[in-house]
Design a protein around this motif. Structure first.
Motif, PDB file in Angstrom:
ATOM      1  N   VAL A  17       1.000  -1.165  -0.225  1.00 30.81           N
ATOM      2  CA  VAL A  17      -0.712  -0.279  -0.124  1.00 30.81           C
ATOM      3  C   VAL A  17       1.127   1.401  -0.046  1.00 30.81           C
ATOM      4  CG1 VAL A  17      -1.343   0.765   1.443  1.00 30.81           C
ATOM      5  CG2 VAL A  17      -2.037  -1.166   1.324  1.00 30.81           C
ATOM      6  N   LEU A  19       2.033   4.999   0.659  1.00 33.61           N
ATOM      7  CA  LEU A  19       1.315   6.437   1.161  1.00 33.61           C
ATOM      8  C   LEU A  19       1.498   7.562   0.412  1.00 33.61           C
ATOM      9  CD1 LEU A  19      -0.145   7.724   4.178  1.00 33.61           C
ATOM     10  CD2 LEU A  19       2.278   7.249   5.136  1.00 33.61           C
ATOM     11  N   MET A  24       6.858  12.220   5.733  1.00 34.44           N
ATOM     12  CA  MET A  24       5.820  12.086   7.226  1.00 34.44           C
ATOM     13  C   MET A  24       6.328  11.462   7.901  1.00 34.44           C
ATOM     14  SD  MET A  24       3.167  12.858   5.708  1.00 34.44           S
ATOM     15  CE  MET A  24       1.956  11.890   6.732  1.00 34.44           C
ATOM     16  N   ILE A  25       8.139  11.051   7.931  1.00 41.31           N
ATOM     17  CA  ILE A  25       8.143  10.517   8.792  1.00 41.31           C
ATOM     18  C   ILE A  25       8.561  11.833  10.373  1.00 41.31           C
ATOM     19  CG2 ILE A  25      11.175   9.810  10.139  1.00 41.31           C
ATOM     20  CD1 ILE A  25      10.020   7.595   7.423  1.00 41.31           C
ATOM     21  N   LEU A  55       6.770   6.366   1.274  1.00 39.76           N
ATOM     22  CA  LEU A  55       6.467   5.243   2.064  1.00 39.76           C
ATOM     23  C   LEU A  55       5.927   4.809   0.807  1.00 39.76           C
ATOM     24  CD1 LEU A  55       5.943   7.342   5.378  1.00 39.76           C
ATOM     25  CD2 LEU A  55       7.459   5.666   5.524  1.00 39.76           C
ATOM     26  N   TYR A  57       3.972   0.344   2.221  1.00 32.25           N
ATOM     27  CA  TYR A  57       3.400  -0.003   3.439  1.00 32.25           C
ATOM     28  C   TYR A  57       3.195  -2.137   2.865  1.00 32.25           C
ATOM     29  CZ  TYR A  57       0.340  -2.319   7.382  1.00 32.25           C
ATOM     30  OH  TYR A  57       0.396  -3.188   8.460  1.00 32.25           O
ATOM     31  N   SER A  64       5.853  -4.367   7.599  1.00 34.41           N
ATOM     32  CA  SER A  64       6.416  -2.936   7.427  1.00 34.41           C
ATOM     33  C   SER A  64       6.263  -2.143   6.521  1.00 34.41           C
ATOM     34  CB  SER A  64       8.049  -3.953   6.901  1.00 34.41           C
ATOM     35  OG  SER A  64       9.020  -5.052   7.264  1.00 34.41           O
ATOM     36  N   TRP A  65       6.298  -0.969   7.246  1.00 32.86           N
ATOM     37  CA  TRP A  65       6.790   0.016   6.723  1.00 32.86           C
ATOM     38  C   TRP A  65       8.078   0.462   5.430  1.00 32.86           C
ATOM     39  CZ3 TRP A  65       3.202   3.545   5.101  1.00 32.86           C
ATOM     40  CH2 TRP A  65       1.597   3.467   5.863  1.00 32.86           C
ATOM     41  N   ALA A  83      11.480   1.369   6.811  1.00 30.62           N
ATOM     42  CA  ALA A  83      11.323   3.027   8.060  1.00 30.62           C
ATOM     43  C   ALA A  83      11.480   2.956   9.076  1.00 30.62           C
ATOM     44  CB  ALA A  83      10.120   3.289   7.288  1.00 30.62           C
ATOM     45  N   ARG A  84      11.571   2.610   9.993  1.00 31.10           N
ATOM     46  CA  ARG A  84      12.299   2.588  10.681  1.00 31.10           C
ATOM     47  C   ARG A  84      13.295   2.037  11.131  1.00 31.10           C
ATOM     48  NH1 ARG A  84      10.085  -2.409  14.443  1.00 31.10           N
ATOM     49  NH2 ARG A  84       9.045  -0.965  15.731  1.00 31.10           N
TER      50      ARG A  84
ATOM     51  N   ARG B 705      -2.995   0.049   9.636  1.00 30.90           N
ATOM     52  CA  ARG B 705      -2.008   0.612   9.539  1.00 30.90           C
ATOM     53  C   ARG B 705      -1.608   1.957   9.725  1.00 30.90           C
ATOM     54  NH1 ARG B 705      -4.554   1.297   3.184  1.00 30.90           N
ATOM     55  NH2 ARG B 705      -5.103  -0.549   3.253  1.00 30.90           N
ATOM     56  N   GLU B 708       0.259   1.109  12.644  1.00 24.26           N
ATOM     57  CA  GLU B 708       2.136   0.761  12.291  1.00 24.26           C
ATOM     58  C   GLU B 708       3.206   2.022  12.232  1.00 24.26           C
ATOM     59  OE1 GLU B 708       3.152  -2.134  13.010  1.00 24.26           O
ATOM     60  OE2 GLU B 708       1.727  -3.913  13.424  1.00 24.26           O
ATOM     61  N   PHE B 709       1.806   2.223  11.157  1.00 25.75           N
ATOM     62  CA  PHE B 709       3.143   3.626  10.935  1.00 25.75           C
ATOM     63  C   PHE B 709       3.509   4.848  12.292  1.00 25.75           C
ATOM     64  CE2 PHE B 709       3.031   8.250   9.936  1.00 25.75           C
ATOM     65  CZ  PHE B 709       4.199   8.243   9.047  1.00 25.75           C
ATOM     66  N   GLN B 712       6.322   2.330  13.634  1.00 31.92           N
ATOM     67  CA  GLN B 712       7.340   2.345  13.094  1.00 31.92           C
ATOM     68  C   GLN B 712       7.830   3.062  12.548  1.00 31.92           C
ATOM     69  OE1 GLN B 712       7.357  -0.592   9.997  1.00 31.92           O
ATOM     70  NE2 GLN B 712       5.671  -1.666  10.984  1.00 31.92           N
ATOM     71  N   CYS B 713       7.640   4.308  12.399  1.00 29.26           N
ATOM     72  CA  CYS B 713       7.563   5.545  11.744  1.00 29.26           C
ATOM     73  C   CYS B 713       8.297   6.331  11.920  1.00 29.26           C
ATOM     74  CB  CYS B 713       7.222   5.881  10.374  1.00 29.26           C
ATOM     75  SG  CYS B 713       7.148   5.111   8.642  1.00 29.26           S
ATOM     76  N   LEU B 714       7.207   7.205  13.760  1.00 27.71           N
ATOM     77  CA  LEU B 714       7.426   8.306  14.184  1.00 27.71           C
ATOM     78  C   LEU B 714       7.706   7.951  16.129  1.00 27.71           C
ATOM     79  CD1 LEU B 714       3.473   8.976  13.879  1.00 27.71           C
ATOM     80  CD2 LEU B 714       5.919  10.045  12.435  1.00 27.71           C
ATOM     81  N   PRO B 716      10.281   4.753  16.726  1.00 29.94           N
ATOM     82  CA  PRO B 716      10.685   3.147  16.759  1.00 29.94           C
ATOM     83  C   PRO B 716      11.179   2.473  17.827  1.00 29.94           C
ATOM     84  CG  PRO B 716      11.783   4.522  15.677  1.00 29.94           C
ATOM     85  CD  PRO B 716      10.843   5.712  16.208  1.00 29.94           C
TER      86      PRO B 716
END
Lengths: 94, 967
Positions: A17, A19, A24-25, A55, A57, A64-65, A83-84, B705, B708-709, B712-714, B716
């Motif tokens: 998917v 984004l 956005m991070i 990004l 998904y 995983s992103w 992304a992590r 979703r 998870e964002f 993982q992204c904001l 971690p």
């Protein structure tokens, strides 16, 4: 399209998917940011003709992103990262 | 049955006769025929009518470029319009009809269009149907609709099956002519995994149609020997009847394989398979397409491409005419005369444009009878083989925006350097026009690819072959006649249309294309594009390279929609998800409704109930009077665990979550980052580091979703883990004053008293003597209520058991409709209220957005427009005349105010009939609604033709203090 998942190898784009911009991070802290800062984070995106980090998904996979570096002209994918890891590198933690 | 034009030879099996039907006539052909070759063998020249002018048309080519011979294939639901007769492999029992005519093909009533052709010139749509304006809808559009289009759809569901599949290879070879066969053999011998795909049912390409020799044998024989060798190799997949229709990203090619199109009955097997072919490298060996020359009346049945004529003579054993003339501007066309004479077919003239000879007009009403030459001679001919040169099939090289370049040597566009990554080109597709050089080029290309991919086994030697020279000249258009000269046969575009377009200011190639529709028909201008560009160049005085080409896009040839859909059709496109109590509901009179992906019980009909309202009113009344049970499994459930789970929830919900005690549930409000309400639900803390979140049914996937964002992204490094358990637990709402009494008989040894297990309590427990369960005291209905969850595999049994235990309380099952009535009575927001424009303030929940912490959306939810005091608020409504029924979607207006947007005060979101109150109720958004209880406004619904007065009230129509749910 095929995305080279860092953990799972090449995967078909249909499993993912989308984004958008990986910027956005870089979410600012809502308690310290001013209105403009949060507005810019929310609404302003570059639209480059060339490399963009975005990004994706892996919803039909390991969830995983990923941050995918893709050329918007050729669709060539030059880099795929978790992304992590990207978030940690840009100083995000808890 | 005799086939008057059948001659000896060719690659057909004359021991194997096939009968078929054409426009109701029974005819015979042979195995190895196409429908086109069989029609020609039977002396049928007129096969259809042209798109615009309804001119008589015949078979023009022998391949996928065919612009004229479009037919309706098969009958009934399987009928397929616009099928190219040149690509239809003949089978026993085939049925086909001609299309685009009113009345008989020979006496088409719409041929009148040809007489009024001056009215139908370039851009006629834009000019003719402009005024009067009112005529468009009533007159022009219906008339155009009935006249336009070529074939007719059956309008029945396609009875056939289509499949999708994936394939992987080192090298995909596209086209199995001399280049493709040579390349596939070399790469396969070197050890590559090769896929060889060709649109024809017989591989070999032009080798089957020409008389060249390869490796000292006839070309067609070499082709079948090479195919046999390739088919015997384990690393080769041969894919005849497969068109590679597009070059996509990262070495992926789309292929459409016609699996059972050549059989009278697919016998349950897929008709076509759409392949996604993942290749490391690809080699385009798609050959070239011959084009015509523009001269007056060059569209009559009998005028054919010279290569097509050779194909019918050499491959199919068919004489396309008794007296054939040849008109060519290049050396290739001349071979036609030799091939015809070798078969004993009379050649009435060879007209070589390079010597200054030209055909300036033709005659013959339903088919060619004679030609007029520029020196005044009149030649008898029932077939004219025309060669205007060959255009390399560069299409796939341009699918990534590449533009071909003009090559003066071959008078055609050839691939430039900007190919899709991994794709190379060899042979005529690359502008290499003679056999020996085609073979050499393909062999070398394949060897190099094999070497690049690390396959070093010997590729063998390229086969020897006869060679010839190829010279083309720049003769495109023959003037000297006032009559129309066709460029695009399928869309009826003539040289006049192109010139007129240029004169009227539509001069760029993309403009000419759209103004005249040149190249926009189902053949995408395969035989006409280059000719059209040459005529544009001549008209503008520019060189061809400066005129440019249009963009080539997939698909190369038409692909049926059914193939793209594959198995994803009808209900298989989006299968229902069934709740754990589905079977129980089915057995107990439920009517079902789609909610998101789920099929849910809407109400349970009992004997004697006349309409749905009877059932719903009863379910609501009995639930509020005693107890009701509803399957609420569809709500999203997300299991959240980890040392930082509380902190995580505190950041994704706008209200505080740090201090939720173990054993308690809290309502949670989730915003989007832009401050709009996204979702709501409850979140239960089962243990110190263990929460269960519920989401709305619709957002179950997307909330997960987003979480998870965030994880993982904001943030971690927060210690938190998520898993969706929506399908893992069957969950039932047990609501009503007797819910506690009922559950006391279900739950093993647990104190359910209000003190021990108060409103918003939760606990893990066991039911029915040991089955693990989770119990939540939450209420959507506003009653004393619980939700009880058991592992999904017990869901069916649980529903039955709850109802059995509930018998003594007159327990009722209730569906989504009663659920909706009760939540509207209670003023709870749901999908209608959370429409992507809703702020927390609008819901009256502004106070839930904590200012003491950062959470998703909190910052932007404070924007002035979103928190203004005079904004919309969720309030309740009841009709002033209590007998009236409210309408959802009605807009609110002040009494006496005009019904326009400037005076709009808000809208009704949800309405229901409340059995308890005995009248219709509603909730909705109203400007300053919170301050206006007791006022009346108009509820105006022009779509329902309703205009009534309503009274504004609290959205909590029933039990506003919440005493029932806390009791």
């Amino acid at each position: 399209m095929i995305i080279e998942h860092p953990l799972l190898g090449p995967r078909d784009a249909a499993e993912f998917v989308y984004l958008g911009d990986a910027a956005m991070i870089d979410r600012p802290d809502g308690m310290t940011v001013d209105d403009t800062g949060m507005h810019d984070y929310m609404y302003l995106r570059d639209n480059p003709a060339g490399d963009i980090r975005e990004l994706w998904y892996h919803e039909q996979g390991d969830r995983s992103w990923l941050v995918v570096t893709r050329n918007t002209i050729t669709h060539e994918i030059t880099k795929v990262e978790l992304a992590r890891d990207v978030a940690r590198r840009s100083g995000r933690s808890r | 049955m005799s086939q008057p034009n059948r001659i000896a030879g060719g690659q057909i099996d004359d021991k194997h006769a096939l009968s078929f039907r054409w426009n109701g006539r029974n005819l015979t052909g042979y195995a190895g025929d196409t429908l086109a070759s069989a029609l020609l063998a039977n002396g049928i020249r007129l096969v259809g009518r042209s798109f615009k002018y309804h001119r008589p048309r015949g078979i023009f080519s022998s391949g996928s470029e065919e612009p004229n011979a479009l037919v309706q294939l098969r009958e009934g639901a399987a009928q397929e319009p616009n099928t190219r007769a040149t690509m239809v492999e003949l089978f026993d029992g085939l049925v086909a009809t001609s299309q685009n005519h009113r009345g008989a093909l020979e006496w088409d009533l719409l041929a009148i269009n040809d007489l009024i052709s001056p009215l139908l010139s370039a851009g006629f749509y834009y000019k003719t149907f402009m005024w009067p304006k009112a005529f468009w809808e009533k007159l022009y559009e219906p008339v155009i609709r009935s006249a336009a289009g070529l074939g007719r759809l059956s309008e029945l569901a396609d009875p056939d099956i289509y499949d999708h599949g994936f394939l992987h290879c080192d090298l995909l070879v596209i086209g199995a002519g001399p280049a493709g066969l040579t390349a596939a053999r070399a790469a396969a011998r070197a050890g590559c995994r090769v896929i060889l795909a060709d649109e024809d049912f017989r591989m070999g390409g032009r080798l089957n149609a020409e008389t060249h020799a390869v490796a000292d044998m006839p070309g067609a024989e070499w082709a079948s020997a090479t195919c046999a060798e390739l088919a015997s190799m384990p690393n080769v997949r041969m894919m005849p009847r497969t068109t590679i229709y597009g070059a996509f990203d990262h070495g992926i090619y789309g292929g459409i394989e016609r699996k059972t199109d050549h059989l009278v009955d697919s016998a349950g097997k897929p008709r076509q398979v759409l392949w996604r072919i993942m290749s490391k490298r690809a080699l385009l060996c798609a050959g070239a397409t011959e084009r015509s020359i523009a001269f007056a009346n060059n569209d009559r049945p009998g005028v054919m491409l010279a290569g097509g004529v050779r194909s019918y003579v050499n491959r199919y054993g068919v004489a396309p005419g008794q007296q054939v003339a040849v008109f060519t501007n290049n050396s290739d066309g001349l071979r036609t005369a030799a091939d015809l004479e070798a078969k004993g077919i009379a050649v009435s003239a060879v007209i070589d444009a390079r010597k200054g000879d030209a055909v300036i007009d033709t005659s013959g009403r339903k088919g060619l009878r004679s030609l007029r030459l520029n020196d005044g001679r009149k030649i008898s001919a029932d077939c004219l083989a025309v060669s205007g040169g060959w255009s390399p099939n560069v299409n796939l090289t341009c699918h990534h925006r590449g533009r071909p370049v003009w090559n003066d040597g071959i008078m055609g566009f050839v691939p430039a350097g900007d190919l899709p990554p991994g794709l190379s080109v060899a042979g005529a597709a690359n502008g290499t026009m003679t056999l020996a050089s085609v073979i050499a080029e393909a062999h070398d290309a394949a060897k190099m690819i094999a070497c690049d991919l690390g396959h070093a086994r010997g590729a063998g030697k390229a086969p020897t072959s006869s060679d010839e020279t190829y010279e083309a000249s720049a003769i495109w258009h023959v003037g000297g006649s006032q009559a129309r000269a066709w460029v695009d046969l399928q869309n009826d575009v003539t040289t006049k249309d192109i010139k007129q377009s240029m004169e009227e200011g539509f001069q760029a190639v993309e403009h000419v294309k759209r103004y005249t529709t040149l190249g926009m028909a189902t053949d995408q201008g395969k035989t006409s594009n280059t000719l059209g560009i040459a005529i544009m160049a001549a008209a503008s005085g520019n060189a061809i390279p400066d005129t440019g080409t249009t963009v080539y896009r997939p698909p190369y040839t038409p692909v049926s929609i059914g193939a793209f859909a594959g198995r994803s059709r009808g209900k298989d496109f989006r299968p229902f998800r069934l709740t754990p109590s589905h079977e129980w509901a089915l057995a107990n009179g439920a009517d079902f409704v789609e909610t998101g992906m789920w099929l849910r019980a809407q109400w349970f009909k009992r004997p004697g109930e006349a309409g749905w309202r009877d059932s719903v009113d009863r379910e609501v009344a009995m639930t509020r009077a005693s107890v009701g049970i509803c399957d609420v499994t569809t709500l999203g459930k997300i299991d959240i665990q980890g040392r930082d789970a509380a902190e995580f929830l505190n950041r994704v919900y706008s209200n505080p979550f740090l201090k939720l005690p173990v054993g308690k549930v809290r309502y949670g409000l989730m915003l989007r980052e832009d401050g709009i309400v996204y979702d709501d639900g409850t979140c239960a803390r089962l243990a110190e580091t263990h929460y269960v979140m519920t989401t709305t049914t619709a957002n179950a996937g997307t909330v997960f979703r987003k979480l998870e964002f965030a994880r993982q992204c904001l943030w971690p490094d927060l210690d938190v883990h998520l898993i969706s358990t929506t399908d893992g637990w069957a969950q039932f709402a047990v609501a009503g004053p007797n819910s506690r009494a009922l559950l006391s008989k279900v739950v093993d040894s647990m104190d359910l008293s209000n003190e021990a297990f108060p409103f918003m309590a939760c606990s893990e427990c066991r039911v029915f003597g040991g089955t693990p369960a989770r119990l939540f005291r939450i209420s959507f209905s506003g009653e004393l209520a619980y939700e009880i969850a058991v592992p999904a595999r017990y869901g069916h049994a649980m529903m039955g058991a709850l109802m059995q235990v509930g018998e003594e309380f007159n327990a009722v099952p209730y569906g989504t409709e009663a659920l909706g009535v009760m939540r509207i009575e209670k003023g709870h927001a749901a999908g209608n209220e959370l429409n992507g424009q809703t702020t927390a303030h609008m819901l009256g929940l502004g106070g839930m957005v904590s200012r003491k912490k950062d959470s998703i959306g909190s910052k932007l939810s404070e924007r002035p427009e979103m928190i203004r005091d005079d904004g919309l608020r969720l309030v309740g409504f009841r009709p002033v005349d209590r007998t009236q029924m409210l309408s959802a979607g009605a807009h609110f207006l002040e009494k006496g105010a005009p019904a326009d947007m400037a005076h709009d005060q808000g809208w009704m979101t949800s309405v229901a009939y409340s059995p308890e109150l005995g009248h219709s109720i509603g909730i909705g958004y109203l400007k300053r609604g919170g301050e206006r209880f007791g006022e009346t406004v108009r509820a105006y619904s022009p779509v329902r033709n309703q205009d009534i007065m309503v009274e504004i009230c609290s959205p909590h129509h029933i039990d506003p203090e919440g005493e029932r749910q806390r009791g």
